[in-house]
Design a protein around this motif. Structure first.
Motif, PDB file in Angstrom:
ATOM      1  N   ASP A 145     -20.645  -8.030 -54.979  1.00 33.23           N
ATOM      2  CA  ASP A 145     -21.855  -7.374 -55.084  1.00 33.23           C
ATOM      3  C   ASP A 145     -21.755  -5.970 -54.679  1.00 33.23           C
ATOM      4  O   ASP A 145     -22.725  -5.315 -54.582  1.00 33.23           O
ATOM      5  N   GLN A 198     -27.648   1.008 -59.727  1.00 32.56           N
ATOM      6  CA  GLN A 198     -27.730  -0.358 -59.836  1.00 32.56           C
ATOM      7  C   GLN A 198     -27.038  -1.059 -61.074  1.00 32.56           C
ATOM      8  O   GLN A 198     -26.922  -0.474 -62.047  1.00 32.56           O
ATOM      9  N   LYS A 200     -26.421  -5.071 -62.969  1.00 32.40           N
ATOM     10  CA  LYS A 200     -26.775  -6.380 -62.720  1.00 32.40           C
ATOM     11  C   LYS A 200     -26.314  -7.389 -63.947  1.00 32.40           C
ATOM     12  O   LYS A 200     -25.660  -6.742 -64.867  1.00 32.40           O
ATOM     13  N   CYS A 201     -26.539  -8.680 -63.847  1.00 29.65           N
ATOM     14  CA  CYS A 201     -26.053  -9.451 -64.882  1.00 29.65           C
ATOM     15  C   CYS A 201     -27.359  -9.120 -66.070  1.00 29.65           C
ATOM     16  O   CYS A 201     -28.578  -9.483 -65.690  1.00 29.65           O
ATOM     17  N   ARG A 213     -27.374  -9.209 -58.755  1.00 24.50           N
ATOM     18  CA  ARG A 213     -27.309  -7.710 -58.905  1.00 24.50           C
ATOM     19  C   ARG A 213     -26.013  -7.276 -58.082  1.00 24.50           C
ATOM     20  O   ARG A 213     -25.652  -7.811 -57.275  1.00 24.50           O
TER      21      ARG A 213
END
Ligand SMILES: [Cu+2]
Length: 231
Positions: A145, A198, A200-201, A213
């Motif tokens: 992550d 950022q 994310k999925c 995320r």
């Protein structure tokens, strides 16, 4: 009114820190240009249609004193018909040429010299699993992550999933790419700005999908090497 309020509330509540039109890589720059171009064309058509609409409504308004009008449809206007036949073709061509070019550029930049990385590029293996991301670098170090990238270098991703279909998305750096179990997909871009972005999925993959995320830090090459050693 109520719906509009609800919509606004949803946007505010979403705490949206995803920045789509704030490109920080060559790929994102190309995509942003395409978005602006198509939006510009759309606004052009919209404004022309609204102007004509207002003009016709006011010109042919039925005021109570005049007799009811019937529209005669027996006149042809060859030039007018030609114009509204050809104009959409021109607009679509303006949209299609840069879109096809960008698609071709992005695809070829991913597929060129597949094996082994040169000094100018790095390869990262991405493995998605409900509900986290695993990044494996060329020296074997891994992180979860947290994705760290050197600025100015081309980064090639080889993505795969352990369970269901996910979608890898860092809006400021590139478009979405599906992450599929049993299959490898590819993505590449060259970050042009340092900073934190950022990711994310973007494919609903289960109960904790919203928490899937990750943070992308684009740092200088020196910092990147230091970080790699630590991992
Ligand atoms: Cu997912």
């Amino acid at each position: 009114m109520r719906k509009a309020g609800l919509f606004l509330m949803l946007i505010l509540l979403s705490g949206c820190n995803i920045r789509v039109l704030d490109p920080a890589s060559d790929t994102a720059e190309k995509l942003t240009d395409l978005i602006y171009l198509s939006f510009g064309l759309m606004m052009l058509v919209f404004i022309v249609v609204i102007i004509l609409f207002v003009r016709f409504v006011s010109k042919y308004r039925d005021n109570s004193e005049s007799k009811p009008r019937t529209i005669k449809d027996d006149k042809e206007n060859k030039w007018l018909e030609l114009t509204w036949t050809i104009l959409p073709f021109i607009l679509l061509a303006i949209l299609a040429v840069p879109t096809i070019k960008a698609t071709y550029d992005l695809t070829s930049s991913i597929s060129e010299n597949e094996e082994g990385s040169s000094g100018d590029e790095i390869i990262i293996d991405v493995e998605a699993q409900r509900f986290n991301w695993k990044f494996t670098y060329e020296n074997g170090s891994t992180s979860y992550d947290e994705l760290v990238l050197p600025v100015g270098k081309k980064v090639k991703f080889r993505l795969t999933s352990k369970d269901v279909i996910h979608s890898f998305w860092i809006p400021s750096l590139a478009g979405k790419i599906d992450v599929i179990p049993g299959k490898e997909t590819k993505l590449s871009f060259r970050p042009s700005d340092t900073g934190t972005f950022q990711g994310k999925c973007a494919e609903f993959c289960g109960a904790e999908h919203a928490l899937m995320r990750f943070e992308t830090r684009v740092v200088s090459n020196f910092e990147f090497q230091q970080w790699l050693k630590q991992e």
